[in-house]
Every structure is written in C-alpha cells, then in structure tokens.
Design a protein around this motif. Structure first.
Motif, mmCIF file in Angstrom:
data_model
loop_
_atom_site.group_PDB
_atom_site.id
_atom_site.type_symbol
_atom_site.label_atom_id
_atom_site.label_comp_id
_atom_site.label_asym_id
_atom_site.label_seq_id
_atom_site.Cartn_x
_atom_site.Cartn_y
_atom_site.Cartn_z
ATOM 1 N N LEU A 175 0.819 -1.356 0.045
ATOM 2 C CA LEU A 175 -0.050 -0.129 0.060
ATOM 3 C C LEU A 175 0.802 1.094 -0.149
ATOM 4 C CD1 LEU A 175 -2.876 -1.396 2.513
ATOM 5 C CD2 LEU A 175 -3.144 -0.327 0.052
ATOM 6 N N LYS A 176 0.564 2.395 -0.740
ATOM 7 C CA LYS A 176 1.086 3.584 -0.687
ATOM 8 C C LYS A 176 -0.101 4.626 -0.332
ATOM 9 C CE LYS A 176 3.004 2.078 -5.342
ATOM 10 N NZ LYS A 176 2.993 2.403 -6.729
ATOM 11 N N PRO A 177 0.728 5.708 0.173
ATOM 12 C CA PRO A 177 -0.090 6.970 0.863
ATOM 13 C C PRO A 177 -1.215 7.319 -0.232
ATOM 14 C CG PRO A 177 2.043 7.321 1.256
ATOM 15 C CD PRO A 177 2.161 5.874 0.322
ATOM 16 N N GLU A 178 -0.976 7.106 -1.587
ATOM 17 C CA GLU A 178 -2.044 7.418 -2.668
ATOM 18 C C GLU A 178 -2.981 6.813 -2.763
ATOM 19 O OE1 GLU A 178 1.452 7.356 -2.941
ATOM 20 O OE2 GLU A 178 1.813 6.433 -4.940
ATOM 21 N N ASP A 179 -3.264 5.306 -2.224
ATOM 22 C CA ASP A 179 -4.106 4.586 -2.042
ATOM 23 C C ASP A 179 -5.220 4.973 -0.920
ATOM 24 O OD1 ASP A 179 -1.849 1.798 -2.214
ATOM 25 O OD2 ASP A 179 -3.276 2.813 -3.837
ATOM 26 N N THR A 180 -4.858 5.918 0.000
ATOM 27 C CA THR A 180 -5.728 6.594 0.997
ATOM 28 C C THR A 180 -7.248 6.893 0.342
ATOM 29 O OG1 THR A 180 -3.835 7.228 2.537
ATOM 30 C CG2 THR A 180 -5.988 8.284 2.645
ATOM 31 N N ALA A 181 -8.414 6.374 0.777
ATOM 32 C CA ALA A 181 -9.525 6.773 0.280
ATOM 33 C C ALA A 181 -10.642 6.143 0.866
ATOM 34 C CB ALA A 181 -9.576 6.533 -1.167
ATOM 35 N N VAL A 182 -11.686 6.391 0.637
ATOM 36 C CA VAL A 182 -12.942 5.481 1.205
ATOM 37 C C VAL A 182 -13.076 4.400 0.072
ATOM 38 C CG1 VAL A 182 -15.363 5.212 1.773
ATOM 39 C CG2 VAL A 182 -13.956 7.434 2.347
ATOM 40 N N TYR A 183 -13.452 3.108 0.245
ATOM 41 C CA TYR A 183 -13.446 2.118 -0.676
ATOM 42 C C TYR A 183 -14.814 1.817 -0.653
ATOM 43 C CZ TYR A 183 -8.422 1.937 -1.698
ATOM 44 O OH TYR A 183 -6.995 2.511 -1.965
ATOM 45 N N TYR A 184 -15.326 1.678 -1.855
ATOM 46 C CA TYR A 184 -16.942 1.327 -1.893
ATOM 47 C C TYR A 184 -16.832 -0.224 -2.861
ATOM 48 C CZ TYR A 184 -17.962 6.157 -0.713
ATOM 49 O OH TYR A 184 -17.839 7.115 -0.082
ATOM 50 N N CYS A 185 -17.685 -0.988 -2.328
ATOM 51 C CA CYS A 185 -18.074 -2.135 -3.313
ATOM 52 C C CYS A 185 -19.375 -1.954 -3.958
ATOM 53 C CB CYS A 185 -18.026 -3.382 -2.731
ATOM 54 S SG CYS A 185 -19.372 -3.722 -1.421
ATOM 55 N N ALA A 186 -19.582 -2.427 -4.847
ATOM 56 C CA ALA A 186 -20.916 -2.088 -5.858
ATOM 57 C C ALA A 186 -21.163 -3.439 -6.941
ATOM 58 C CB ALA A 186 -20.503 -0.982 -6.946
ATOM 59 N N ALA A 187 -22.366 -3.445 -6.990
ATOM 60 C CA ALA A 187 -23.039 -4.584 -7.720
ATOM 61 C C ALA A 187 -23.621 -4.066 -9.032
ATOM 62 C CB ALA A 187 -24.078 -5.472 -7.054
ATOM 63 N N ALA A 188 -23.248 -4.762 -10.248
ATOM 64 C CA ALA A 188 -23.913 -4.363 -11.564
ATOM 65 C C ALA A 188 -24.920 -5.494 -11.893
ATOM 66 C CB ALA A 188 -22.931 -4.221 -12.543
ATOM 67 N N PHE A 189 -26.227 -4.900 -12.469
ATOM 68 C CA PHE A 189 -27.136 -5.903 -12.907
ATOM 69 C C PHE A 189 -27.593 -5.612 -14.418
ATOM 70 C CE2 PHE A 189 -28.432 -8.010 -8.824
ATOM 71 C CZ PHE A 189 -27.922 -7.112 -7.959
ATOM 72 N N GLY A 190 -26.803 -5.175 -15.291
ATOM 73 C CA GLY A 190 -26.953 -4.994 -16.457
ATOM 74 C C GLY A 190 -27.124 -6.003 -17.219
ATOM 75 N N SER A 191 -28.066 -6.065 -18.156
ATOM 76 C CA SER A 191 -27.958 -7.419 -19.084
ATOM 77 C C SER A 191 -27.233 -7.542 -20.423
ATOM 78 C CB SER A 191 -29.592 -7.566 -19.470
ATOM 79 O OG SER A 191 -30.153 -6.456 -20.113
ATOM 80 N N ASP A 192 -26.561 -6.415 -20.456
ATOM 81 C CA ASP A 192 -25.682 -6.306 -21.781
ATOM 82 C C ASP A 192 -24.278 -6.906 -21.732
ATOM 83 O OD1 ASP A 192 -26.981 -3.276 -22.544
ATOM 84 O OD2 ASP A 192 -27.798 -5.125 -23.179
ATOM 85 N N GLY A 193 -23.925 -7.699 -20.501
ATOM 86 C CA GLY A 193 -22.848 -8.419 -20.392
ATOM 87 C C GLY A 193 -21.824 -7.332 -19.410
ATOM 88 N N PHE A 194 -20.830 -7.990 -18.993
ATOM 89 C CA PHE A 194 -20.033 -7.514 -17.999
ATOM 90 C C PHE A 194 -18.627 -7.587 -18.585
ATOM 91 C CE2 PHE A 194 -19.315 -5.303 -13.936
ATOM 92 C CZ PHE A 194 -18.154 -5.699 -13.441
ATOM 93 N N ASN A 195 -17.890 -6.661 -19.115
ATOM 94 C CA ASN A 195 -16.626 -6.647 -19.753
ATOM 95 C C ASN A 195 -15.695 -5.423 -19.230
ATOM 96 O OD1 ASN A 195 -17.346 -4.431 -21.235
ATOM 97 N ND2 ASN A 195 -18.391 -5.749 -22.719
ATOM 98 N N SER A 196 -14.640 -5.296 -19.717
ATOM 99 C CA SER A 196 -13.618 -4.227 -19.448
ATOM 100 C C SER A 196 -14.216 -2.804 -19.375
ATOM 101 C CB SER A 196 -12.148 -4.436 -19.857
ATOM 102 O OG SER A 196 -12.479 -4.463 -21.588
ATOM 103 N N ARG A 197 -14.916 -2.671 -20.552
ATOM 104 C CA ARG A 197 -15.601 -1.297 -20.957
ATOM 105 C C ARG A 197 -16.743 -1.109 -19.588
ATOM 106 N NH1 ARG A 197 -18.425 -0.964 -24.716
ATOM 107 N NH2 ARG A 197 -18.785 -2.867 -25.333
#
Length: 129
Positions: free
Chosen positions: A86-108
C-alpha cells in the motif's frame, strides 16, 4: 433488496497490507459483476477493480495492478479486495458495488461507476508514509 456491507478498512503504514470484505445479501447472485471503487478527499470516485460472475474475468486500474487482488467466496456471499504494498496515494474510502446490467460485464462496463446499481456505505483506508 440488495445490501452490500464493506469492512476491513483502517490505518496502515506504507508497504503494508489490508484485506477489504464486502458482505452481500439479497439478489446479488443474479448480478453480472461486482467491483471496488474508491474516493479520496477532494477527488472523484475512481475504479479500482472488478470481477465478472459469468466469466470470472478480473479487471484492475493501472495504479493498483500487481498490488491488489479481487476475489469472491460464493459460499460466504462475500467479495474481497486484497491490497498489498500500500501507498499513501491509496488513501481513500473504498466502496463495493454490484452491477445487474443485461448487456454483459466486460472491461468497458466494469470501469464505469454508472454501470453499477447498488453500492455499499464504504470503508476508509488510510496509508501513512
């Protein structure tokens, strides 16, 4: 009703490690993917990492690649983010999230915060130098 609860944040020295957890409940089993984002003070929320449920593909921001690892435990309905070097620049509030889109889940899709439908309340990570 989808609920996401992050934990595992804290204060750590530079070079140290933390593992964030995101406990999920509700219909997250039908989501297309889940991700981690972070927001540092005075900055916009940014993508950190994500995982596709169907393919198991993982995605990382360039700034964390090689240091962070996303994983899941289906039996525990929990998403993890192992953070090493870990680096000082990693300091942040971290959030998890869920996606339900039907068009697929890819890098974009994975890197866009607007692709996610449900968010946790966040867990704070502070890295001291």
């Amino acid at each position: 009703q989808v609920q996401l609860v992050e934990s595992g944040g804290g204060l750590v020295q530079a070079g140290g490690s933390l593992r964030l957890s995101c406990a999920t409940s509700g219909r997250t089993f039908s989501s297309s993917g889940m991700g981690w984002f972070r927001q540092a003070p005075g900055k916009e929320r940014e993508f950190v990492s994500a995982i596709s449920w169907s393919s198991g593909s993982t995605y990382y921001a360039a700034s964390v690649k090689g240091r962070f690892t996303i994983s899941r435990d289906n039996a525990k309905n929990t998403l993890y983010l192992q953070m090493n070097s870990l680096k000082p620049e990693d300091t942040a509030v971290y959030y998890c999230a869920a996606a339900f889109g039907s068009d697929g889940f890819n890098s974009r899709v994975a890197v866009r915060s607007t692709a996610y439908d449900n968010w946790g309340q966040g867990t704070r990570v502070t890295v001291s130098s």
